[in-house]
Design a protein around this motif. Structure first.
Motif, PDB file in Angstrom:
ATOM      1  N   SER A   1       0.829  -1.215   0.000  1.00 25.56           N
ATOM      2  CA  SER A   1       0.000   0.000   0.000  1.00 25.56           C
ATOM      3  C   SER A   1       0.861   1.263   0.000  1.00 25.56           C
ATOM      4  O   SER A   1       0.415   2.316  -0.498  1.00 25.56           O
ATOM      5  CB  SER A   1      -0.929  -0.002   1.212  1.00 25.56           C
ATOM      6  OG  SER A   1      -0.199  -0.090   2.419  1.00 25.56           O
ATOM      7  N   SER A   2       2.093   1.186   0.538  1.00 28.07           N
ATOM      8  CA  SER A   2       2.993   2.339   0.507  1.00 28.07           C
ATOM      9  C   SER A   2       3.399   2.674  -0.921  1.00 28.07           C
ATOM     10  O   SER A   2       3.549   3.846  -1.281  1.00 28.07           O
ATOM     11  CB  SER A   2       4.243   2.062   1.344  1.00 28.07           C
ATOM     12  OG  SER A   2       3.913   1.727   2.670  1.00 28.07           O
TER      13      SER A   2
ATOM     14  N   ILE B   1       1.538   2.151  -3.599  1.00 31.00           N
ATOM     15  CA  ILE B   1       0.373   2.805  -4.197  1.00 31.00           C
ATOM     16  C   ILE B   1       0.299   4.255  -3.772  1.00 31.00           C
ATOM     17  O   ILE B   1       0.077   5.161  -4.597  1.00 31.00           O
ATOM     18  CB  ILE B   1      -0.918   2.051  -3.798  1.00 31.00           C
ATOM     19  CG1 ILE B   1      -0.920   0.653  -4.407  1.00 31.00           C
ATOM     20  CG2 ILE B   1      -2.158   2.827  -4.227  1.00 31.00           C
ATOM     21  CD1 ILE B   1      -2.065  -0.212  -3.954  1.00 31.00           C
ATOM     22  N   LYS B   2       0.504   4.512  -2.492  1.00 33.67           N
ATOM     23  CA  LYS B   2       0.435   5.881  -1.989  1.00 33.67           C
ATOM     24  C   LYS B   2       1.446   6.780  -2.691  1.00 33.67           C
ATOM     25  O   LYS B   2       1.102   7.880  -3.158  1.00 33.67           O
ATOM     26  CB  LYS B   2       0.685   5.882  -0.478  1.00 33.67           C
ATOM     27  CG  LYS B   2       0.743   7.275   0.163  1.00 33.67           C
ATOM     28  CD  LYS B   2       1.001   7.163   1.653  1.00 33.67           C
ATOM     29  CE  LYS B   2       1.151   8.533   2.297  1.00 33.67           C
ATOM     30  NZ  LYS B   2       2.362   9.246   1.847  1.00 33.67           N
TER      31      LYS B   2
ATOM     32  N   GLU C   1      -3.131  -7.524   3.081  1.00 33.72           N
ATOM     33  CA  GLU C   1      -2.477  -6.545   2.218  1.00 33.72           C
ATOM     34  C   GLU C   1      -3.457  -5.965   1.204  1.00 33.72           C
ATOM     35  O   GLU C   1      -3.404  -4.767   0.884  1.00 33.72           O
ATOM     36  CB  GLU C   1      -1.275  -7.184   1.514  1.00 33.72           C
ATOM     37  CG  GLU C   1      -0.159  -7.636   2.445  1.00 33.72           C
ATOM     38  CD  GLU C   1       0.427  -6.487   3.253  1.00 33.72           C
ATOM     39  OE1 GLU C   1       0.299  -5.320   2.861  1.00 33.72           O
ATOM     40  OE2 GLU C   1       1.022  -6.769   4.319  1.00 33.72           O
ATOM     41  N   ASN C   2      -4.372  -6.790   0.707  1.00 38.45           N
ATOM     42  CA  ASN C   2      -5.413  -6.278  -0.189  1.00 38.45           C
ATOM     43  C   ASN C   2      -6.268  -5.232   0.517  1.00 38.45           C
ATOM     44  O   ASN C   2      -6.591  -4.186  -0.053  1.00 38.45           O
ATOM     45  CB  ASN C   2      -6.296  -7.421  -0.686  1.00 38.45           C
ATOM     46  CG  ASN C   2      -5.660  -8.214  -1.812  1.00 38.45           C
ATOM     47  OD1 ASN C   2      -4.792  -7.710  -2.525  1.00 38.45           O
ATOM     48  ND2 ASN C   2      -6.077  -9.457  -1.975  1.00 38.45           N
TER      49      ASN C   2
ATOM     50  N   SER D   1      -5.422  -3.320   3.006  1.00 34.21           N
ATOM     51  CA  SER D   1      -4.649  -2.096   3.184  1.00 34.21           C
ATOM     52  C   SER D   1      -4.568  -1.299   1.886  1.00 34.21           C
ATOM     53  O   SER D   1      -4.666  -0.064   1.889  1.00 34.21           O
ATOM     54  CB  SER D   1      -3.246  -2.444   3.684  1.00 34.21           C
ATOM     55  OG  SER D   1      -2.451  -1.290   3.831  1.00 34.21           O
ATOM     56  N   CYS D   2      -4.401  -1.987   0.765  1.00 33.94           N
ATOM     57  CA  CYS D   2      -4.328  -1.298  -0.530  1.00 33.94           C
ATOM     58  C   CYS D   2      -5.651  -0.619  -0.875  1.00 33.94           C
ATOM     59  O   CYS D   2      -5.671   0.525  -1.346  1.00 33.94           O
ATOM     60  CB  CYS D   2      -3.946  -2.295  -1.626  1.00 33.94           C
ATOM     61  SG  CYS D   2      -2.247  -2.926  -1.515  1.00 33.94           S
TER      62      CYS D   2
ATOM     63  N   GLU E   1      -7.916   0.367   1.235  1.00 35.41           N
ATOM     64  CA  GLU E   1      -8.106   1.466   2.178  1.00 35.41           C
ATOM     65  C   GLU E   1      -7.328   2.707   1.737  1.00 35.41           C
ATOM     66  O   GLU E   1      -7.859   3.832   1.783  1.00 35.41           O
ATOM     67  CB  GLU E   1      -7.666   1.021   3.570  1.00 35.41           C
ATOM     68  CG  GLU E   1      -8.006   2.015   4.667  1.00 35.41           C
ATOM     69  CD  GLU E   1      -7.638   1.477   6.036  1.00 35.41           C
ATOM     70  OE1 GLU E   1      -8.506   1.469   6.920  1.00 35.41           O
ATOM     71  OE2 GLU E   1      -6.471   1.072   6.220  1.00 35.41           O
ATOM     72  N   ILE E   2      -6.079   2.525   1.284  1.00 33.89           N
ATOM     73  CA  ILE E   2      -5.289   3.658   0.794  1.00 33.89           C
ATOM     74  C   ILE E   2      -5.982   4.294  -0.415  1.00 33.89           C
ATOM     75  O   ILE E   2      -6.065   5.526  -0.542  1.00 33.89           O
ATOM     76  CB  ILE E   2      -3.869   3.198   0.426  1.00 33.89           C
ATOM     77  CG1 ILE E   2      -3.030   2.999   1.692  1.00 33.89           C
ATOM     78  CG2 ILE E   2      -3.187   4.211  -0.487  1.00 33.89           C
ATOM     79  CD1 ILE E   2      -2.672   4.288   2.407  1.00 33.89           C
TER      80      ILE E   2
ATOM     81  N   SER F   1     -13.435  -2.117   1.300  1.00 34.64           N
ATOM     82  CA  SER F   1     -12.348  -2.864   1.936  1.00 34.64           C
ATOM     83  C   SER F   1     -12.898  -3.913   2.902  1.00 34.64           C
ATOM     84  O   SER F   1     -12.365  -5.017   2.997  1.00 34.64           O
ATOM     85  CB  SER F   1     -11.401  -1.901   2.664  1.00 34.64           C
ATOM     86  OG  SER F   1     -12.114  -1.028   3.509  1.00 34.64           O
TER      87      SER F   1
END
Length: 637
Positions: free
Chosen positions: A25-26, A28-29, A166-167, A169-170, A172-173, A508
């Motif tokens: 997710s980092s 993606i951010k 992890e999905n 978190s992605c 959510e971002i 999510s």
């Protein structure tokens, strides 16, 4: 020989990646923030297998020419800062020039970019290898493909969470970025399937509806004000929408998602009179502040910032939030206006009938049914909804009560209680006196004599060793909690509601609705099934939670399970019982009769833990005789 050596660029980039790139997710951010800084209007995000295999970010922004594209892979190369002065007024999301080289040091990166002029550029990179630069189609914008993330750092790869986590978190971002920039159209795909999309029309409420669902959007309250050097725009939710954690309190400072402690505390404090303790509201608010008043260069991932006007901002947010909540709930909590002829009177004859608390047929409304009976007038014109502890909401205002008591006193019709000694009352010359009640279950519980009520919230009691204050809401919560717990343990029948409850969830959370989580909910007696893109249908529920007002309790339980928090079945059951007890209980600013005060004390004394409410707050506070005499300077002589 010198022991200190200059690190190689590859080693320095890998170390930097440890600070910037924590998980998929980092990535993606960082990439989406670059797309936003490039003035993109449409951003598409695709994630495969939790982001560990492949992440694709595609935008229609300004793109880069070949020279800039190659330079972007060098550390501390940035188009956003040119001097130290620019660092004092950072107007972009990214500025350090670390994102792309950090990502490239722990993955295989394929990039296609074009500024719309000349020829497009395609670059393939891999750690410890030279860049491969090729010509590409002339499509304005940039496409990043991140493959095999953390393949060369086994320790980091090993400690990633499960693919599902992890999905989550992605997604959510992606949701948070879409809420921060409602003027940009986002599309999010997971393993080739669309999870959500926004239209980029700039309407935050519409974006909230697309992310959280229509019900949340309908319950959203607009907050919009300006202060000295800042503007606040966004939405807070009606108190009926609340959660067990702060994850849904989103604050965007100049469109950057950040955590500001004092601002979050201001929102929580503003809601204190409207939601139970340890509950948190849904807040989606954007704060516009002059860039010179913000220091965003204080955290590796820019999650925290320093703000010059933080105290003033927090104070204004607290004041304005309370104002919005008061306006939105005033019609709900306003005392009903009724005719004086509709006032209920106490039927003395029913008070001789003892009430057995331990009887299995005892319920929160049985006390009211035996206590109140229409004597005059004979017909009920208006009837309030019964609530908690068997007490009903006041049906007349304080001035009306005063006039009623004055009229009765003038007519010599003072009401009296006629109760058997076992109930704790005796009748003497028209005055009610309380017979001391000794608890058998808790012999150490003090013998209390209620003498009145202050602030319409606290019962003042006299005792042999001082004065006691009882929080009527906390006490009622404790009584109802133990009563509900007894009902729950005795009767765990499941019911199928005639009209199934529909609960809307974020994308999510919907993604986590699999067989494992459905089984965990079923163990709690809650059977659910998907209903549309972002809603579930409760097909079966415990009879204990089958009332309309229990929908929020069901939502909380489902959210806790789907958020992959540790599923502790007994703890979830306790939270459900505590929440239901809180909803049942009498609230602050509620006048109690003498009989109600005495009944509350007697029932509290028989509780297993009479000194604390289910949330841990005290129910009784003692002010000792010594403390009182000390205040009046009667000691030390």
């Amino acid at each position: 020989m010198s022991k200190i050596r200059l690190m190689s660029p590859e080693l320095a980039n890998t170390i930097a990646a440890g600070e910037v790139i924590e998980r998929p997710s980092s990535v993606i951010k960082e990439l989406v923030e670059n797309s936003i800084d490039a003035n993109s209007k449409n951003i598409e995000i695709s994630v495969f297998h939790g982001g560990k295999d492949l992440i694709i970010v595609k935008d229609d922004g300004e793109g880069m020419d070949r020279e800039d594209a190659v330079m972007a892979y060098k550390r501390h190369a940035s188009s956003k800062l040119k001097s130290v002065y620019d660092l004092m007024r950072i107007t972009t999301l990214g500025f350090r020039g670390e994102a792309i080289p950090s990502i490239a040091s722990v993955s295989k990166v394929h990039m296609i970019t074009s500024s719309g002029e000349g020829v497009g550029t395609e670059i393939n990179s891999s750690p410890d290898k030279e860049l491969e630069v090729k010509d590409a189609p002339l499509r304005k914008g940039t496409i990043f493909e991140i493959k095999e993330l953390f393949f060369n750092t086994p320790a980091r790869l090993k400690y990633l969470k499960s693919e599902r986590t992890e999905n989550y978190s992605c997604i959510e971002i992606g949701e948070h970025l879409a809420l921060a920039f409602p003027n940009i159209a986002f599309k999010f795909y997971l393993d080739g399937k669309e999870v959500f999309h926004t239209n980029g029309r700039g309407d935050l409420l519409e974006t909230i509806s697309l992310i959280y669902g229509n019900n949340i959007a309908k319950q959203s309250l607009k907050i919009d004000f300006e202060g000295d050097g800042y503007e606040v725009h966004g939405y807070i939710c009606h108190p009926s929408i609340n959660y067990s954690n702060r994850y849904n309190m989103l604050t965007f400072l100049n469109n950057r998602g950040v955590y500001i402690y004092k601002v979050q505390k201001a929102f929580v404090d503003a809601y204190k009179d409207y939601i139970p303790p340890a509950r948190y509201p849904l807040v989606i608010v954007g704060i516009k502040v002059d860039y010179s008043l913000v220091d965003v260069n204080v955290h590796p991932s820019k999650k925290e910032v320093r703000l010059s006007c933080e105290d003033r901002l927090a104070l204004d947010i607290h004041t304005q939030t309370r104002k919005v909540l008061f306006e939105s709930t005033r019609s709900v909590f306003a005392a009903p206006q009724i005719n004086k002829n509709d006032v209920r009177y106490l039927d003395d004859s029913n008070l001789n009938e003892p009430s057995d608390r331990n009887n299995s047929s005892y319920s929160s409304s049985s006390f009211e049914n035996t206590l109140f009976k229409e004597v005059e007038p004979k017909e009920i014109k208006k009837w309030e909804q019964p609530t908690n502890m068997g007490y009903s909401q006041p049906v007349y205002s304080a001035p009306e009560m005063e006039s009623i008591f004055r009229r009765e006193e003038e007519e010599g019709k003072q009401k009296t209680f006629v109760v058997e000694d076992s109930q704790g009352f005796v009748e003497t010359s028209g005055r009610n006196e309380y017979k001391p009640y000794h608890s058998i279950k808790n012999p150490s519980f003090p013998v209390l004599y209620p003498v009145g009520q202050v602030l319409e919230t606290y019962i003042v009691c006299d005792s042999s060793d001082g004065m006691y204050l009882i929080d009527q809401h906390a006490a009622a919560e404790r009584i109802n909690f133990e009563m509900c717990r007894l009902q729950f343990t005795k009767k765990k029948d499941l019911v199928q509601p005639l009209f199934p409850t529909m609960i809307e969830l974020s994308h999510s959370l919907m993604h986590n609705l699999d067989e494992k989580h459905i089984a965990a909910l079923k163990e709690l007696g809650i059977t659910v099934s998907p209903f549309g893109n972002n809603a579930i249908k409760v097909d079966e529920e415990p009879e204990f939670l089958s009332q309309k007002q229990d929908e929020s309790v069901l939502r909380d339980i489902i959210t806790l399970v789907l958020e992959d928090q540790k599923v502790d079945i007994p703890e979830l059951e306790r939270k459900a019982i505590a929440t239901k007890a809180c909803h049942m209980s009498i609230k602050a600013n509620r006048l109690l009769t003498s009989y109600e005060q005495q009944t509350l004390i007697r029932q509290l004394a028989e509780c297993e833990n009479p000194l604390n409410c289910p949330h841990g707050r005290p129910t009784v506070i003692k002010i000792s005789k010594y403390d009182i005499e000390k205040l009046f300077k009667r000691t030390g002589f």
